[in-house]
Design a protein around this motif. Sequence first.
Motif, PDB file in Angstrom:
ATOM      1  N   PHE A  49      52.125  29.327  31.852  1.00 48.72           N
ATOM      2  CA  PHE A  49      51.214  28.513  32.642  1.00 48.72           C
ATOM      3  C   PHE A  49      51.494  28.762  34.118  1.00 48.72           C
ATOM      4  N   SER A  50      50.422  28.952  34.883  1.00 49.47           N
ATOM      5  CA  SER A  50      50.574  29.093  36.333  1.00 49.47           C
ATOM      6  C   SER A  50      49.528  28.242  37.026  1.00 49.47           C
ATOM      7  N   VAL A  51      49.841  27.816  38.239  1.00 46.78           N
ATOM      8  CA  VAL A  51      48.897  27.102  39.085  1.00 46.78           C
ATOM      9  C   VAL A  51      48.754  27.921  40.354  1.00 46.78           C
ATOM     10  N   SER A  52      47.511  28.167  40.758  1.00 50.22           N
ATOM     11  CA  SER A  52      47.234  28.976  41.936  1.00 50.22           C
ATOM     12  C   SER A  52      46.136  28.325  42.768  1.00 50.22           C
ATOM     13  N   SER A  53      46.115  28.673  44.052  1.00 52.30           N
ATOM     14  CA  SER A  53      45.131  28.134  44.984  1.00 52.30           C
ATOM     15  C   SER A  53      43.942  29.069  45.128  1.00 52.30           C
ATOM     16  N   LYS A  54      42.877  28.552  45.713  1.00 50.56           N
ATOM     17  CA  LYS A  54      41.644  29.307  45.927  1.00 50.56           C
ATOM     18  C   LYS A  54      41.929  30.611  46.665  1.00 50.56           C
ATOM     19  N   GLY A  55      41.328  31.690  46.175  1.00 45.13           N
ATOM     20  CA  GLY A  55      41.475  32.995  46.801  1.00 45.13           C
ATOM     21  C   GLY A  55      42.639  33.819  46.277  1.00 45.13           C
ATOM     22  N   VAL A  56      43.515  33.212  45.485  1.00 45.46           N
ATOM     23  CA  VAL A  56      44.639  33.959  44.912  1.00 45.46           C
ATOM     24  C   VAL A  56      44.099  34.937  43.872  1.00 45.46           C
ATOM     25  N   ILE A  57      44.603  36.169  43.952  1.00 41.51           N
ATOM     26  CA  ILE A  57      44.317  37.173  42.925  1.00 41.51           C
ATOM     27  C   ILE A  57      45.653  37.578  42.324  1.00 41.51           C
ATOM     28  N   ARG A  58      45.769  37.447  41.022  1.00 42.64           N
ATOM     29  CA  ARG A  58      46.985  37.841  40.302  1.00 42.64           C
ATOM     30  C   ARG A  58      46.629  39.022  39.410  1.00 42.64           C
ATOM     31  N   GLY A  59      47.350  40.113  39.579  1.00 44.35           N
ATOM     32  CA  GLY A  59      47.105  41.274  38.725  1.00 44.35           C
ATOM     33  C   GLY A  59      46.746  42.483  39.557  1.00 44.35           C
ATOM     34  N   ILE A  60      46.564  43.510  38.901  1.00 41.34           N
ATOM     35  CA  ILE A  60      46.304  43.794  37.504  1.00 41.34           C
ATOM     36  C   ILE A  60      47.639  44.157  36.827  1.00 41.34           C
ATOM     37  N   HIS A  61      48.067  43.355  35.863  1.00 37.73           N
ATOM     38  CA  HIS A  61      49.382  43.497  35.240  1.00 37.73           C
ATOM     39  C   HIS A  61      49.274  43.958  33.787  1.00 37.73           C
ATOM     40  N   TYR A  62      50.319  44.654  33.343  1.00 38.14           N
ATOM     41  CA  TYR A  62      50.445  45.058  31.939  1.00 38.14           C
ATOM     42  C   TYR A  62      51.870  45.519  31.710  1.00 38.14           C
ATOM     43  N   GLN A  63      52.241  45.708  30.443  1.00 37.86           N
ATOM     44  CA  GLN A  63      53.583  46.168  30.084  1.00 37.86           C
ATOM     45  C   GLN A  63      53.475  47.412  29.216  1.00 37.86           C
ATOM     46  N   VAL A  64      54.172  48.475  29.616  1.00 35.35           N
ATOM     47  CA  VAL A  64      54.209  49.690  28.791  1.00 35.35           C
ATOM     48  C   VAL A  64      55.319  49.602  27.747  1.00 35.35           C
ATOM     49  N   ILE A  65      56.308  48.765  27.979  1.00 32.21           N
ATOM     50  CA  ILE A  65      57.325  48.427  26.987  1.00 32.21           C
ATOM     51  C   ILE A  65      56.972  47.027  26.506  1.00 32.21           C
ATOM     52  N   GLN A  66      56.909  46.829  25.196  1.00 34.15           N
ATOM     53  CA  GLN A  66      56.511  45.553  24.610  1.00 34.15           C
ATOM     54  C   GLN A  66      55.132  45.112  25.124  1.00 34.15           C
TER      55      GLN A  66
END
Length: 181
Positions: A49-66
């Motif tokens: 769970f995360s809480v973020s404010s207006k305009g926040v961009i999180r990512g682009i994330h991924y995992q190559v292990i697991q």
Amino acid sequence: MKITETAIPGVLLFTPKRFSDSRGFFLETYNERLMQEAGLPTDWKQDNFSVSSKGVIRGIHYQVIQPQGKLVRVAFGAVIDAAIDLRKSSPTFGKHVAVELSEDNGSMLWIPPGFGHGFSVLTEKAGFAYKVTDYYSPAGERTILWNDPAIGVDWQVADADAVVSDKDRQGKLLADAEIFA
């Protein structure tokens, strides 16, 4: 619960039935039987769970292990959520699906392993909840630049107004990123 196939096979939009009255509303956010019938995993390793404010961009994330599959939703507020196909052998490699997830629509997005993921916050604050199919692997974590023109996600946030972490600003372009076979 309504299940809708998106433009990328395997990425599914879940829209739960909402029961409303004068007290508020109720909706089911997870049902193991329904997930099994839809062909999704039911052995979740973490809830985040995360809480973020207006305009926040999180990512682009991924995992190559697991690599992780993710079932994502918004508890409060609204976001644009994007799933980017990073499977080189896929006919939809490099393409993305972007949908609005909000407390109002109650929708959830299933993002299979092999995809990058990110979201932008459209409201003053947003609470973002998600289940993942494998544990977080710092050694396997990778980031693609959030505004890579080869992907072209419309985050509905002007670049000048985007609030992005240093890690995400240093993400690689898709052309230079470590991806899945």
